[in-house]
Design an enzyme around this catalytic site. Sequence first.
Site, PDB file in Angstrom:
ATOM      1  N   GLY A 209      -3.164 -36.702  29.541  1.00 32.44           N
ATOM      2  CA  GLY A 209      -2.809 -35.357  29.043  1.00 32.44           C
ATOM      3  C   GLY A 209      -3.842 -34.851  28.066  1.00 32.44           C
ATOM      4  O   GLY A 209      -4.971 -35.366  28.011  1.00 32.44           O
ATOM      5  N   ASN A 210      -3.500 -33.819  27.312  1.00 30.11           N
ATOM      6  CA  ASN A 210      -4.407 -33.312  26.275  1.00 30.11           C
ATOM      7  C   ASN A 210      -3.568 -32.759  25.123  1.00 30.11           C
ATOM      8  O   ASN A 210      -2.343 -32.764  25.178  1.00 30.11           O
ATOM      9  CB  ASN A 210      -5.367 -32.269  26.852  1.00 30.11           C
ATOM     10  CG  ASN A 210      -4.633 -31.077  27.415  1.00 30.11           C
ATOM     11  OD1 ASN A 210      -4.025 -30.309  26.677  1.00 30.11           O
ATOM     12  ND2 ASN A 210      -4.651 -30.931  28.746  1.00 30.11           N
ATOM     13  N   TYR A 211      -4.252 -32.269  24.087  1.00 31.58           N
ATOM     14  CA  TYR A 211      -3.555 -31.920  22.835  1.00 31.58           C
ATOM     15  C   TYR A 211      -2.917 -30.529  22.825  1.00 31.58           C
ATOM     16  O   TYR A 211      -2.372 -30.114  21.818  1.00 31.58           O
ATOM     17  CB  TYR A 211      -4.543 -31.993  21.667  1.00 31.58           C
ATOM     18  CG  TYR A 211      -5.076 -33.368  21.403  1.00 31.58           C
ATOM     19  CD1 TYR A 211      -4.238 -34.375  20.941  1.00 31.58           C
ATOM     20  CD2 TYR A 211      -6.426 -33.667  21.620  1.00 31.58           C
ATOM     21  CE1 TYR A 211      -4.731 -35.649  20.692  1.00 31.58           C
ATOM     22  CE2 TYR A 211      -6.920 -34.935  21.372  1.00 31.58           C
ATOM     23  CZ  TYR A 211      -6.069 -35.925  20.904  1.00 31.58           C
ATOM     24  OH  TYR A 211      -6.547 -37.176  20.668  1.00 31.58           O
ATOM     25  N   SER A 212      -3.008 -29.766  23.887  1.00 28.67           N
ATOM     26  CA  SER A 212      -2.519 -28.376  23.828  1.00 28.67           C
ATOM     27  C   SER A 212      -1.033 -28.331  23.439  1.00 28.67           C
ATOM     28  O   SER A 212      -0.196 -29.030  24.017  1.00 28.67           O
ATOM     29  CB  SER A 212      -2.723 -27.696  25.190  1.00 28.67           C
ATOM     30  OG  SER A 212      -2.101 -26.435  25.169  1.00 28.67           O
TER      31      SER A 212
ATOM     32  N   ALA B 155      -4.279 -25.641  29.211  1.00 33.07           N
ATOM     33  CA  ALA B 155      -5.348 -26.642  29.274  1.00 33.07           C
ATOM     34  C   ALA B 155      -5.006 -27.553  30.456  1.00 33.07           C
ATOM     35  O   ALA B 155      -4.165 -28.446  30.354  1.00 33.07           O
ATOM     36  CB  ALA B 155      -5.403 -27.427  27.981  1.00 33.07           C
TER      37      ALA B 155
END
Length: 401
Positions: A208-211, A276
């Site tokens: 995943g990512n930090y969005s 994102a």
Amino acid sequence: MLSGKNILLGITGGIAAYKAAYLVRLFVKEGANVKVVMTPSAKQFIAPLTLATLAKNPVLTEFYNPENGDWNSHVSLGLWADAMVIAPATANTIGKMANGIADNLLVTSYLSAKCPVFIAPAMDLDMYAHPATQHNLATLRSFGNIIIDADSGELASGLIGKGRMAEPEQIASTIANHFAKQQTLAGKTILVTAGPTYEKIDPVRFIGNYSSGKMGFAIANEAASRGAKVILISGTSQQKISNPSVVRIDVESAQQMFNTCMEHFANCDAAILSAAVADYRPAVVAEQKMKKTEQSLTLQLEPNPDIAASLGKIKKQKQALVGFALETENGLANAQSKLEKKNLDFIVLNQANVEGSGFVCDTNKVTIIQRSGKKIEYEQKSKQLVAADILDQITETLSTI
Ligand code: PMT
């Protein structure tokens, strides 16, 4: 812009209440009808007579006036207003509003108001920065309320920091701008993507990512406040939205976000892609939780569909398509190349490695790059105001294509 508008000004008990007199004068000078409702403690800071004289209307502080037997109806006040402005808004009143507490005429009027509500916080810097206050402000934003950010500077306590109420001129012009922009997107449908995508590795792990979704939700809120119907397609996010013009569809993976965008895009006038999205996903998703071994582990990844590029291929002449570029180096060149490859009308460049910009924080610093090559570099501002800049550009684009 305020001529003939009914403005309900709520004043709470903070030292900045003295500035409310000037705010009433500005509203009246602009042609608005002004009614003032005060909390009991606000009367300690400024006399109701001053405000009644400037507003040319009696000031309301209690549900019931024992002298003349009048019942001050919060319901009719809330319905009368074209805009409700709470300035100054103390931490106490902000907390009550965020939690539906209804123990005075101001907060009951707030709960009854059907109009846009503007909140100008004012308090000492530590109270302003406290997670409880910030959490309550985020809750009010999720209700579609508009927060007019506090300024930094010298505070009544003598300390220097953020918490000073925005100046009356800024508050008045925010409300005037709101009326100017109201309904500019009426009849339009806008698709917005927000948040991260999660790409499953096994039943308990993902890439995943930090969005956080803050940027996308701010865009959805702003578009709805301008009269648009919004389809908000969001990856996993803690953000809340309760505007009746926003239809929220939750997804998890890039493939699900792609499928949902493809399903809805044909009926939209514009799409703003702030999510994102993971470029790659694991080629194989393990059915059971993967076991740890002493060996190193290699994950085989395969590309996800590019949502922006796919919409760019099918977009019709009258549809506007806007992407974001999140960069850590060569921002302008990379954004320009994405703009062309994905057939976007404009792209919003933000940098992940600039403080107060990109993921998670409440602010962003963006540059909009148009197809024509025109670049507009904005100062750092709240994501709510960045959303307003993007919607201004969308409105202009839709009027020219
Ligand atoms: O959610 P927040 O915490 O508020 O953070 C906001 C944000 C930083 C996520 C947002 O402002 C932002 O920059 N979003 C785009 C992030 C990104 O994925 O950028 P990119 O440069 O990798 O992608 C370019 C564009 O293509 C984006 O519009 C993206 O949504 C889109 N894309 C990317 C990959 C893919 N497979 N499909 C896509 O549609």
